[in-house]
Design an enzyme around this catalytic site. Sequence first.
Site, PDB file in Angstrom:
ATOM      1  N   ASP A   1     -83.902 -40.701 -35.521  1.00 25.11           N
ATOM      2  CA  ASP A   1     -82.533 -40.962 -35.634  1.00 25.11           C
ATOM      3  C   ASP A   1     -82.671 -42.397 -35.758  1.00 25.11           C
ATOM      4  OD1 ASP A   1     -82.947 -41.384 -33.146  1.00 25.11           O
ATOM      5  OD2 ASP A   1     -81.194 -39.895 -32.429  1.00 25.11           O
TER       6      ASP A   1
ATOM      7  N   CYS B   1     -86.694 -39.594 -31.441  1.00 29.83           N
ATOM      8  CA  CYS B   1     -85.394 -40.184 -31.304  1.00 29.83           C
ATOM      9  C   CYS B   1     -85.282 -40.791 -29.859  1.00 29.83           C
ATOM     10  CB  CYS B   1     -84.533 -38.832 -31.124  1.00 29.83           C
ATOM     11  SG  CYS B   1     -84.796 -37.535 -29.787  1.00 29.83           S
TER      12      CYS B   1
ATOM     13  N   THR C   1     -84.844 -39.770 -26.745  1.00 30.44           N
ATOM     14  CA  THR C   1     -85.988 -39.214 -25.581  1.00 30.44           C
ATOM     15  C   THR C   1     -86.955 -38.341 -26.215  1.00 30.44           C
ATOM     16  OG1 THR C   1     -84.439 -37.250 -25.705  1.00 30.44           O
ATOM     17  CG2 THR C   1     -83.869 -39.107 -24.103  1.00 30.44           C
TER      18      THR C   1
ATOM     19  N   HIS D   1    -104.000 -26.095 -26.209  1.00 32.16           N
ATOM     20  CA  HIS D   1    -103.244 -24.942 -25.932  1.00 32.16           C
ATOM     21  C   HIS D   1    -102.296 -24.249 -26.656  1.00 32.16           C
ATOM     22  CE1 HIS D   1    -105.126 -25.474 -21.540  1.00 32.16           C
ATOM     23  NE2 HIS D   1    -105.945 -25.552 -22.344  1.00 32.16           N
TER      24      HIS D   1
ATOM     25  N   HIS E   1    -105.590 -18.353 -25.895  1.00 27.40           N
ATOM     26  CA  HIS E   1    -104.693 -19.215 -26.574  1.00 27.40           C
ATOM     27  C   HIS E   1    -103.903 -18.644 -27.748  1.00 27.40           C
ATOM     28  CE1 HIS E   1    -105.291 -22.110 -23.523  1.00 27.40           C
ATOM     29  NE2 HIS E   1    -106.869 -22.484 -23.978  1.00 27.40           N
TER      30      HIS E   1
HETATM   31  C1  RB5 Z   1     -78.789 -41.045 -29.472  1.00 24.81           C
HETATM   32  O1  RB5 Z   1     -78.125 -41.799 -28.504  1.00 24.81           O
HETATM   33  C2  RB5 Z   1     -79.491 -40.248 -28.308  1.00 24.81           C
HETATM   34  O2  RB5 Z   1     -78.919 -39.068 -27.993  1.00 24.81           O
HETATM   35  C3  RB5 Z   1     -81.061 -39.269 -29.150  1.00 24.81           C
HETATM   36  O3  RB5 Z   1     -81.608 -40.427 -29.833  1.00 24.81           O
HETATM   37  C4  RB5 Z   1     -81.784 -38.406 -28.599  1.00 24.81           C
HETATM   38  O4  RB5 Z   1     -82.281 -38.937 -27.482  1.00 24.81           O
HETATM   39  C5  RB5 Z   1     -81.042 -37.035 -28.373  1.00 24.81           C
HETATM   40  O5  RB5 Z   1     -81.977 -36.290 -27.861  1.00 24.81           O
END
Ligand code: RB5
Length: 147
Positions: free
Chosen positions: A12, A69, A71, A102, A138
Amino acid sequence: MSTHTSIAIGSDHAGFEYKRRIIELLRSQGHDVRDLGPADASSTDYPDWGHAVAQAVSTGEATMGILICGTGIGMSIVANKHTGVRAAVCESVTAARLSRQHNDANVLCIGERLTGWEQALDIVSTFLSTKFDGGERHVRRVRKLER
Ligand code: RB5
């Protein structure tokens, strides 16, 4: 790593810069990388791109996927809804290695806001170069994921 591996990649806006850099690097190493978007860093919804990459892996169009993204978490939630997709959020090289050995993970999710660039590079290269362990326990556990 085999040059027959094809890698689908998406992000994103929060993962766009790492996507650009990872594509550049992997292509320079001779990998077959399919950029499924987005084309620029405008604000966008991670599920749209997560579904696209996961679908490519689920259908076999791509052998592996990389999703970035902020996180890595949102992308992993989306990707794991697809049959045959085993997406892992990795913040360390150890997690990347174990997710392959694994879990036979086939989609790597990275958080650009949580993981430094050098670390992200090491995670990507470890993920792509590590093979599934293939041990009976596994294999049995990975099969159970699809029930
Ligand atoms: C975008 O602001 C953020 O929420 C997205 O990139 C992501 O971290 C969601 O999991």
